[in-house]
Motif scaffolding. Structure first.
Motif, PDB file in Angstrom:
ATOM      1  N   TYR A 204     -13.474  -0.595   7.663  1.00 50.59           N
ATOM      2  CA  TYR A 204     -12.386  -1.089   7.196  1.00 50.59           C
ATOM      3  C   TYR A 204     -11.087  -0.304   6.968  1.00 50.59           C
ATOM      4  O   TYR A 204     -11.667   1.068   8.176  1.00 50.59           O
ATOM      5  CB  TYR A 204     -12.336  -0.384   5.465  1.00 50.59           C
ATOM      6  CG  TYR A 204     -12.952  -1.499   4.067  1.00 50.59           C
ATOM      7  CD1 TYR A 204     -12.265  -2.774   4.339  1.00 50.59           C
ATOM      8  CD2 TYR A 204     -14.342  -1.076   3.480  1.00 50.59           C
ATOM      9  CE1 TYR A 204     -13.437  -3.352   3.005  1.00 50.59           C
ATOM     10  CE2 TYR A 204     -14.853  -1.836   2.775  1.00 50.59           C
ATOM     11  CZ  TYR A 204     -14.701  -3.112   2.888  1.00 50.59           C
ATOM     12  OH  TYR A 204     -14.635  -4.315   1.612  1.00 50.59           O
ATOM     13  N   TYR A 205      -9.382   0.030   7.381  1.00 54.11           N
ATOM     14  CA  TYR A 205      -8.941   0.059   7.765  1.00 54.11           C
ATOM     15  C   TYR A 205      -7.785  -0.188   6.732  1.00 54.11           C
ATOM     16  O   TYR A 205      -7.602  -1.648   6.472  1.00 54.11           O
ATOM     17  CB  TYR A 205      -8.188  -0.450   9.806  1.00 54.11           C
ATOM     18  CG  TYR A 205      -9.321   0.723  10.554  1.00 54.11           C
ATOM     19  CD1 TYR A 205      -8.908   1.168  11.421  1.00 54.11           C
ATOM     20  CD2 TYR A 205     -10.371  -1.187  10.677  1.00 54.11           C
ATOM     21  CE1 TYR A 205     -10.284   1.793  11.858  1.00 54.11           C
ATOM     22  CE2 TYR A 205     -11.530  -0.117  11.909  1.00 54.11           C
ATOM     23  CZ  TYR A 205     -10.662   1.066  12.348  1.00 54.11           C
ATOM     24  OH  TYR A 205     -11.835   1.043  13.327  1.00 54.11           O
ATOM     25  N   GLY A 206      -7.074   0.459   5.996  1.00 51.34           N
ATOM     26  CA  GLY A 206      -5.429  -0.142   5.282  1.00 51.34           C
ATOM     27  C   GLY A 206      -4.203   0.820   5.236  1.00 51.34           C
ATOM     28  O   GLY A 206      -4.961   2.498   5.307  1.00 51.34           O
ATOM     29  N   THR A 207      -3.774   0.460   4.158  1.00 50.71           N
ATOM     30  CA  THR A 207      -2.210   1.314   4.404  1.00 50.71           C
ATOM     31  C   THR A 207      -2.211   2.243   2.705  1.00 50.71           C
ATOM     32  O   THR A 207      -1.986   1.146   2.380  1.00 50.71           O
ATOM     33  CB  THR A 207      -1.246   0.416   5.049  1.00 50.71           C
ATOM     34  OG1 THR A 207      -1.287   0.414   5.928  1.00 50.71           O
ATOM     35  CG2 THR A 207       0.268   1.134   5.164  1.00 50.71           C
ATOM     36  N   PRO A 208      -2.553   3.472   2.685  1.00 50.19           N
ATOM     37  CA  PRO A 208      -1.534   3.842   1.866  1.00 50.19           C
ATOM     38  C   PRO A 208      -0.292   3.167   1.285  1.00 50.19           C
ATOM     39  O   PRO A 208       0.908   3.547   1.158  1.00 50.19           O
ATOM     40  CB  PRO A 208      -2.498   5.109   1.633  1.00 50.19           C
ATOM     41  CG  PRO A 208      -3.147   5.231   2.770  1.00 50.19           C
ATOM     42  CD  PRO A 208      -3.022   4.164   3.809  1.00 50.19           C
ATOM     43  N   LYS A 209      -0.785   2.796  -0.018  1.00 51.00           N
ATOM     44  CA  LYS A 209       0.893   2.341  -0.163  1.00 51.00           C
ATOM     45  C   LYS A 209       2.007   2.646  -1.159  1.00 51.00           C
ATOM     46  O   LYS A 209       2.974   3.046  -1.126  1.00 51.00           O
ATOM     47  CB  LYS A 209       0.564   0.847  -1.406  1.00 51.00           C
ATOM     48  CG  LYS A 209       1.759   0.161  -2.243  1.00 51.00           C
ATOM     49  CD  LYS A 209       1.097  -0.913  -3.840  1.00 51.00           C
ATOM     50  CE  LYS A 209       0.640  -1.644  -3.523  1.00 51.00           C
ATOM     51  NZ  LYS A 209       0.384  -2.200  -4.535  1.00 51.00           N
ATOM     52  N   ASP A 210       1.054   3.980  -1.982  1.00 53.95           N
ATOM     53  CA  ASP A 210       2.136   4.958  -3.140  1.00 53.95           C
ATOM     54  C   ASP A 210       3.248   5.749  -1.428  1.00 53.95           C
ATOM     55  O   ASP A 210       4.232   6.124  -1.558  1.00 53.95           O
ATOM     56  CB  ASP A 210       1.339   6.122  -3.229  1.00 53.95           C
ATOM     57  CG  ASP A 210       0.511   6.163  -4.300  1.00 53.95           C
ATOM     58  OD1 ASP A 210       1.055   4.519  -4.759  1.00 53.95           O
ATOM     59  OD2 ASP A 210       0.030   6.781  -5.324  1.00 53.95           O
ATOM     60  N   PHE A 211       1.863   6.481  -0.406  1.00 53.53           N
ATOM     61  CA  PHE A 211       3.357   7.203   0.132  1.00 53.53           C
ATOM     62  C   PHE A 211       3.925   6.467   1.310  1.00 53.53           C
ATOM     63  O   PHE A 211       5.044   7.345   1.432  1.00 53.53           O
ATOM     64  CB  PHE A 211       2.376   7.196   1.784  1.00 53.53           C
ATOM     65  CG  PHE A 211       2.407   7.838   3.089  1.00 53.53           C
ATOM     66  CD1 PHE A 211       3.404   9.175   2.573  1.00 53.53           C
ATOM     67  CD2 PHE A 211       3.287   7.390   4.374  1.00 53.53           C
ATOM     68  CE1 PHE A 211       4.035   9.783   4.064  1.00 53.53           C
ATOM     69  CE2 PHE A 211       4.510   8.073   4.688  1.00 53.53           C
ATOM     70  CZ  PHE A 211       4.241   9.566   4.785  1.00 53.53           C
ATOM     71  N   VAL A 212       3.523   5.554   1.517  1.00 49.55           N
ATOM     72  CA  VAL A 212       5.107   4.868   2.101  1.00 49.55           C
ATOM     73  C   VAL A 212       5.964   3.983   1.205  1.00 49.55           C
ATOM     74  O   VAL A 212       7.198   4.170   1.244  1.00 49.55           O
ATOM     75  CB  VAL A 212       4.424   3.499   2.330  1.00 49.55           C
ATOM     76  CG1 VAL A 212       5.564   1.765   3.229  1.00 49.55           C
ATOM     77  CG2 VAL A 212       3.199   3.036   3.442  1.00 49.55           C
ATOM     78  N   LEU A 213       5.454   3.764   0.005  1.00 49.76           N
ATOM     79  CA  LEU A 213       6.499   3.009  -1.188  1.00 49.76           C
ATOM     80  C   LEU A 213       7.916   4.671  -1.167  1.00 49.76           C
ATOM     81  O   LEU A 213       9.045   4.597  -1.428  1.00 49.76           O
ATOM     82  CB  LEU A 213       6.151   2.497  -2.091  1.00 49.76           C
ATOM     83  CG  LEU A 213       5.191   1.639  -2.353  1.00 49.76           C
ATOM     84  CD1 LEU A 213       5.064   0.715  -2.956  1.00 49.76           C
ATOM     85  CD2 LEU A 213       6.367   0.718  -1.290  1.00 49.76           C
ATOM     86  N   GLU A 214       7.171   5.318  -1.821  1.00 45.33           N
ATOM     87  CA  GLU A 214       7.622   6.931  -1.661  1.00 45.33           C
ATOM     88  C   GLU A 214       8.500   7.365  -0.641  1.00 45.33           C
ATOM     89  O   GLU A 214       9.181   8.152  -0.882  1.00 45.33           O
ATOM     90  CB  GLU A 214       6.518   7.818  -2.419  1.00 45.33           C
ATOM     91  CG  GLU A 214       6.498   8.731  -2.929  1.00 45.33           C
ATOM     92  CD  GLU A 214       6.036   9.840  -3.949  1.00 45.33           C
ATOM     93  OE1 GLU A 214       5.447  10.938  -3.948  1.00 45.33           O
ATOM     94  OE2 GLU A 214       5.337   9.081  -5.039  1.00 45.33           O
TER      95      GLU A 214
END
Lengths: 199, 199
Positions: free
Chosen positions: A79-89
């Motif tokens: 799996y590879y994924g982009t953590p949402k929290d870091f980006v939005l903040e």
């Protein structure tokens, strides 16, 4: 404060994405790189929190359940994924954020985050891509041919991206991306007409 | 040869469009200005083929009948229009073409020529627009107020434009437009994927 811009950068293996993104970050303290999570084992030299956040399959699947990813995908059983929290903040704090992800994830991001700017990095030609892969000298002729086939498939998705930048020269490619970011900020949808008229 | 870009520039009276466009043309020999046709009488100092092509009402209406305009509109009983032939031919020859026209014409162009890039030039603030109009000293306070009202109406149409450039400083405004043109040429729709893969 105005929100930053979400910039997604993709391009075939061997095109020099990493070098371009590295230089872009070095020159622009206002641009932050999103670090992906992966269940893949670290390769020699890769560092936790620099190249990836390395997590277990269980942790990753929990994150999926908790809707913690902006996009994620599975390749070769990892799996590879982009953590949402870091980006939005980070965007909220006025920084631009770069995701260096492959096509499947990029299109996922665009579908949920319409304002994301998708940039595809191209080699000067397919022949030059072959030469660059060949120079790495880490792969057999067969593996190179397989990579070129994957590259062709990725390049066919280019019309779904907003911009394409040819990486003929790293500095020029970096400058092109800097200009794209600057110009995207002049888009009228980022401008508040009502407050302008009230001033 | 790649087709040039059609760039439409609008903005309220007093914002300094003319100066910005003049400098843009001076610095970029690859950009050509489209000269409008009008039935208005020339003002002192205006020259045929430089400011406008001055024609009779009959000639203008014949041009309308013959579908010779990219856009046209009537203001204060005078017609103004953009001759189609010059624009299409100049674009085909690889030059970028600028139309400096008002909002009504700009939106007409966008509806028939989807690839046109619409740029709206804004003053730094409404107060500054008032100051600039005041400085001209050619109009009464009442006329200035009328112009500001027209400006407000035009600025409300800004969301229909692609970009807005604030004319705080002429050189910076010109550079912003130059970057917009450069970046618009990196759009994937201008890139021929099929020939790239065949090379």
């Amino acid at each position: 404060m105005k929100e930053g811009l979400l910039i997604v950068i993709s391009g075939p293996a061997g095109v020099g994405k990493g070098t371009v993104v590295g230089k872009l970050l070095e020159r622009n303290p206002n641009i932050k790189l999103s670090i992906s999570k992966t269940t893949r084992k670290p390769r020699p030299g890769e560092r936790e929190g620099v190249n990836y956040f390395f997590v277990s399959r269980q942790q990753f699947e929990d994150d999926i359940k908790n809707d913690n990813f902006l996009e994620y995908a599975e390749y070769n059983n990892n799996y590879y994924g982009t953590p949402k929290d870091f980006v939005l903040e980070t965007l909220k704090n006025g920084f631009d954020v770069i995701l260096e992800i492959e096509t499947q994830g990029a299109l996922q991001v665009k579908s949920t985050f319409e304002d994301a700017v998708l940039i595809f990095i191209l080699p000067p030609s397919m022949k030059e891509l072959y030469n660059r892969l060949k120079k790495r000298a880490t792969e057999t002729e067969e593996e190179i041919e397989a990579r070129l086939n994957i590259a062709r498939g990725e390049i066919r998705l280019l019309p779904k991206y907003d911009y394409c930048v040819i990486n003929d020269n790293v500095d020029k490619a970096v400058e092109a991306i800097e200009k794209i970011i600057e110009v995207e900020k002049l888009r009228t949808r980022r401008f508040d007409v009502q407050s302008f008229l009230k001033e």
